[in-house]
Design an enzyme around this catalytic site. Structure first.
Site, short mmCIF file in Angstrom:
data_model
loop_
_atom_site.label_atom_id
_atom_site.label_comp_id
_atom_site.label_asym_id
_atom_site.label_seq_id
_atom_site.Cartn_x
_atom_site.Cartn_y
_atom_site.Cartn_z
CB SER A 195 8.43 -28.86 10.86
OG SER A 195 8.49 -29.47 12.12
CB SER A 207 22.30 -31.87 4.32
OG SER A 207 21.84 -32.66 3.28
CD GLU A 249 20.69 -27.24 16.07
OE1 GLU A 249 21.03 -27.57 14.92
OE2 GLU A 249 21.41 -26.60 16.83
C1 LIG Z 1 13.18 -25.65 24.51
C2 LIG Z 1 13.21 -25.34 23.05
C3 LIG Z 1 14.27 -24.60 22.53
C4 LIG Z 1 14.27 -24.23 21.19
N1 LIG Z 1 15.26 -23.40 20.70
C5 LIG Z 1 15.11 -22.84 19.48
C6 LIG Z 1 16.00 -21.79 19.02
O1 LIG Z 1 16.95 -21.41 19.70
N2 LIG Z 1 15.74 -21.21 17.81
C7 LIG Z 1 14.71 -21.59 17.02
O2 LIG Z 1 14.53 -21.00 15.95
N3 LIG Z 1 13.87 -22.60 17.40
C8 LIG Z 1 14.04 -23.21 18.61
N4 LIG Z 1 13.18 -24.20 19.03
C9 LIG Z 1 12.08 -24.58 18.16
C10 LIG Z 1 12.23 -25.97 17.57
O3 LIG Z 1 13.23 -25.98 16.59
C11 LIG Z 1 10.84 -26.36 17.02
O4 LIG Z 1 10.02 -26.61 18.16
C12 LIG Z 1 10.89 -27.57 16.11
O5 LIG Z 1 11.53 -27.26 14.91
C13 LIG Z 1 9.48 -28.11 15.80
O6 LIG Z 1 8.62 -27.09 15.42
P1 LIG Z 1 7.18 -26.99 16.14
O7 LIG Z 1 7.41 -27.00 17.60
O8 LIG Z 1 6.47 -25.83 15.55
O9 LIG Z 1 6.46 -28.33 15.78
P2 LIG Z 1 5.66 -28.65 14.41
O10 LIG Z 1 6.48 -28.25 13.24
O11 LIG Z 1 4.29 -28.11 14.53
O12 LIG Z 1 5.64 -30.23 14.46
C14 LIG Z 1 4.70 -30.96 15.25
C15 LIG Z 1 4.89 -32.45 14.93
O13 LIG Z 1 4.60 -32.69 13.54
C16 LIG Z 1 5.70 -33.31 12.91
N5 LIG Z 1 5.79 -32.84 11.54
C17 LIG Z 1 5.76 -31.54 11.10
N6 LIG Z 1 5.85 -31.50 9.76
C18 LIG Z 1 5.96 -32.79 9.35
C19 LIG Z 1 6.08 -33.42 8.05
N7 LIG Z 1 6.13 -32.72 6.93
N8 LIG Z 1 6.15 -34.77 8.01
C20 LIG Z 1 6.11 -35.51 9.17
N9 LIG Z 1 5.99 -34.97 10.40
C21 LIG Z 1 5.92 -33.63 10.47
C22 LIG Z 1 6.92 -32.90 13.74
O14 LIG Z 1 8.00 -33.81 13.58
C23 LIG Z 1 6.32 -32.94 15.14
O15 LIG Z 1 6.31 -34.26 15.59
C24 LIG Z 1 13.21 -24.66 20.35
C25 LIG Z 1 12.19 -25.46 20.86
C26 LIG Z 1 12.17 -25.79 22.19
C27 LIG Z 1 11.02 -26.61 22.72
#
Ligand SMILES: Cc1cc2nc3c(=O)[nH]c(=O)nc-3n(C[C@H](O)[C@H](O)[C@H](O)COP(=O)(O)OP(=O)(O)OC[C@H]3O[C@@H](n4cnc5c(N)ncnc54)[C@H](O)[C@@H]3O)c2cc1C
Length: 307
Positions: A59, A240, A290
């Site tokens: 994120s 957005s 996304e």
């Molecule tokens: C199968 C799969 C395919 C994917 N495909 C792609 C791809 O093609 N390209 C790519 O770049 N990425 C891809 N992703 C990555 C995806 O976009 C990320 O997993 C997602 O953005 C969340 O990031 P994270 O997993 O690091 O979770 P984190 O960012 O660590 O979040 C963990 C939790 O904390 C919450 N959180 C984080 N920050 C905040 C905040 N400031 N306020 C409130 N809540 C918060 C989140 O909502 C979540 O619930 C993919 C992921 C999966 C699982």
């Protein structure tokens, strides 16, 4: 996209990932680069990937640590991206890297990198809950040298390009939600008409009818929000906030619709023999990739509170 996602949401994700991978080029690359990379997606069986997320930065995009530096007439990239859809299948990636992690948003640049560039490695990530037909991979960049024209836009514009990309691609999640939610509704309706308890079809019970009615309302509402987001983009309006409405509403309602489909099927819904447990597993990811549902709400709230 909606029709494909009726059959299999993972199939929709494969196509959507091509769209996300190509959008930075459409937004910011030269005509020559765009033709070179995008032409193949239309004329050949080619795939693209969008490499933004890292093990330590999801994120918080600006927290990325994949580095780039200029070396004569090349840029050199080092780092690791993960969870990249189409990762082991892609012919090229749009890759985001920073010249200095302490610059956060301001240090990021976007590059287009062919997958066969020396130093690029791809490793399949397995063990997903759902959407298993779509390939997910870790991509390593070890002293990867790309020519100067691999830069998409200008140095320092990468964060903006990533956000502009999401404004354009988050509404694409809408048709995926509509497709799988419609499938859940249709499977539930058919089962409710066929399954009998207490001597009559369970479709006669108001508790079941109301779940079906809520599903139908929500599918229609997510369709309208998706159309509104697409229309705003076509008008050239800032999109957005409405893209986030479509993404958050679509994803959050779709997982609930899929859970309710399992409920309508009762114990059978929990078994792999029946279609709805897969819909529930597949739908969960809509709230994560996304930008999570929490991040969509942050975008919406930031827009609402802007002076
Ligand atoms: C199968 C799969 C395919 C994917 N495909 C792609 C791809 O093609 N390209 C790519 O770049 N990425 C891809 N992703 C990555 C995806 O976009 C990320 O997993 C997602 O953005 C969340 O990031 P994270 O997993 O690091 O979770 P984190 O960012 O660590 O979040 C963990 C939790 O904390 C919450 N959180 C984080 N920050 C905040 C905040 N400031 N306020 C409130 N809540 C918060 C989140 O909502 C979540 O619930 C993919 C992921 C999966 C699982």
């Amino acid at each position: 996209m909606a029709v494909i996602s009726v059959g299999c949401l993972g199939g929709g994700a494969i196509m959507a990932a091509n769209g996300v991978g190509e959008t930075p080029l459409n937004k910011a690359a030269s005509e020559e680069r765009t033709q070179h990379f995008l032409g193949g997606l239309c004329s050949d069986f080619k795939f693209a990937g969008y490499a933004l997320t890292e093990p330590g930065s999801g994120s918080d995009v600006a927290g990325m640590t994949t580095r780039y530096k200029r070396d004569g007439d090349h840029f050199v990239l080092d780092g690791v991206k993960h969870f990249i859809t189409n990762g082991t299948e892609a012919d090229w990636f749009t890759v985001f890297a920073t010249r200095d992690a302490s610059e956060r948003h301001g240090g990021i640049a976007c590059f287009v990198v062919p997958a066969d560039t020396p130093g690029v490695t791809t490793t399949k990530m397995t063990g997903k809950l759902g959407q298993r037909c779509s390939d997910t991979a870790e991509i390593g960049f070890d002293q990867v040298r790309v020519p100067l024209d691999a830069l998409v836009g200008n140095e320092g514009e990468g964060f903006h390009i990533a956000m502009q990309t999401f404004e354009r691609t988050r509404p694409q999640i809408g048709p995926m939600c509509i497709g799988i939610a419609r499938r859940a509704l249709e499977e539930s309706r058919d089962y409710a008409l066929e399954r009998e308890q207490f001597g009559e079809p369970i479709a006669n019970f108001q508790a079941i009818q109301f779940m079906l009615a809520d599903m139908a309302i929500e599918v229609e509402a997510m369709r309208l929000l998706t159309w509104k987001a697409a229309w705003s983009i076509d008008q050239g309006e800032p999109a957005s906030i409405v893209a986030s409405y479509a993404k958050a509403f679509g994803a959050d309602r779709t997982i609930q619709i899929a859970i309710n489909a399992v409920q309508i099927f009762g114990g059978y819904g929990y078994m792999k023999e029946y279609p709805v447990e897969k819909l529930m597993r597949d739908a969960k990811l809509l709230q994560i990739y996304e930008g999570t549902s929490q991040i969509q709400r942050m975008v919406i709230a930031r827009n609402l509170l802007k002076k």
